[in-house]
Design a protein around this motif. Sequence first.
Motif, PDB file in Angstrom:
ATOM      1  N   GLU A  67       0.832  -1.199   0.000  1.00  0.00           N
ATOM      2  CA  GLU A  67       0.000   0.000   0.000  1.00  0.00           C
ATOM      3  C   GLU A  67       0.872   1.256   0.000  1.00  0.00           C
ATOM      4  O   GLU A  67       1.487   1.615   0.996  1.00  0.00           O
ATOM      5  N   GLU A  68       0.910   1.943  -1.140  1.00  0.00           N
ATOM      6  CA  GLU A  68       1.793   3.099  -1.282  1.00  0.00           C
ATOM      7  C   GLU A  68       1.313   4.319  -0.508  1.00  0.00           C
ATOM      8  O   GLU A  68       2.119   5.170  -0.127  1.00  0.00           O
ATOM      9  N   SER A  69       0.012   4.405  -0.254  1.00  0.00           N
ATOM     10  CA  SER A  69      -0.525   5.587   0.420  1.00  0.00           C
ATOM     11  C   SER A  69      -0.049   5.688   1.872  1.00  0.00           C
ATOM     12  O   SER A  69      -0.198   6.741   2.503  1.00  0.00           O
ATOM     13  N   SER A  70       0.511   4.617   2.401  1.00  0.00           N
ATOM     14  CA  SER A  70       1.003   4.642   3.784  1.00  0.00           C
ATOM     15  C   SER A  70       2.304   5.417   3.922  1.00  0.00           C
ATOM     16  O   SER A  70       2.729   5.749   5.029  1.00  0.00           O
ATOM     17  N   ILE A  71       2.946   5.720   2.799  1.00  0.00           N
ATOM     18  CA  ILE A  71       4.221   6.436   2.826  1.00  0.00           C
ATOM     19  C   ILE A  71       3.951   7.938   2.834  1.00  0.00           C
ATOM     20  O   ILE A  71       3.373   8.483   1.894  1.00  0.00           O
ATOM     21  N   ASN A  72       4.381   8.597   3.892  1.00  0.00           N
ATOM     22  CA  ASN A  72       4.191  10.030   4.035  1.00  0.00           C
ATOM     23  C   ASN A  72       5.573  10.675   4.148  1.00  0.00           C
ATOM     24  O   ASN A  72       6.166  10.710   5.228  1.00  0.00           O
ATOM     25  N   SER A  73       6.080  11.156   3.046  1.00  0.00           N
ATOM     26  CA  SER A  73       7.440  11.692   3.027  1.00  0.00           C
ATOM     27  C   SER A  73       7.567  12.973   3.840  1.00  0.00           C
ATOM     28  O   SER A  73       8.593  13.209   4.490  1.00  0.00           O
ATOM     29  N   THR A  74       6.541  13.806   3.830  1.00  0.00           N
ATOM     30  CA  THR A  74       6.576  15.062   4.602  1.00  0.00           C
ATOM     31  C   THR A  74       6.678  14.772   6.092  1.00  0.00           C
ATOM     32  O   THR A  74       7.430  15.419   6.828  1.00  0.00           O
TER      33      THR A  74
END
Length: 270
Positions: A67-74
């Motif tokens: 699940e890519e949406s779990s990555i929060n770079s900010t």
Amino acid sequence: MNEIETIFQKSSTNENWINQDSIKLPNRAMNFGDGLFETMLWNKDNIRFFEKHLFRLHRGMKVLGLEESSINSTELISLLQTIAPGTRKRVRWNVFRSGAGKYTPESAEVLQTLYITEFIVAPSIKSKVDVSFKVRLFPTLWSSFKSLNSLPYVLANNERISRGLDEIILLDYRGFISEAGASNIFWIKDGTICTPSLSCSCIDGVSRRLILEHLDQNSLPYLEGEFELSELENAEQVFVSNCTGFSFLESLGKWELSTEPISFLREIFD
């Protein structure tokens, strides 16, 4: 002495990173190597070359079905700005599948861990270098990413230590040059920079991309391809690169090599 200074983790159910140095057992990282990682440099107020790390990570997550949406770079940058302002740190970011299941996953959600350690710059010269006798690399859907399935590199670097080498060169299953023990490899021959193509099962390194982009932008000659080991026999220089920087190889087996500085490498990594 524990080399890891700080460990954080984050699950899909946590809004924030938690300073915690243990995770539940069993987990799919341990049982199946079902995940990816990025090793990065925190450079005082940001992650160096972060966009390229994110690009590779997201590509790998697509391949693994995570699940890519779990990555929060900010959110990740904000955490590092809070705990390590004005410092240089080595950051290892693990992203692996959460949930149970055996070979058949039951979830696309991920767990993330963040290991923060002192950053050590790559040595400028590696003196004693040879080719691995034991390890060959094979093509897979994930061979260009940094996956948690890292046994080839563990075995290769164990061999490097046992043979008293400073660096070890890996070939693919056909005998073509692939990469070094933890770095991409380049060499200069007849004024042209050469490096193995991704078809040789090497990691699609962030520093590799940066070097090739620089060569493109400055119209400098280079070749990506499938090269036999004999290509290095008459090389003028050989160097390896990863997130810690670059190193010139002083010798490769019986061949002596130049370690004269290359100005554009310093420009990229400074």
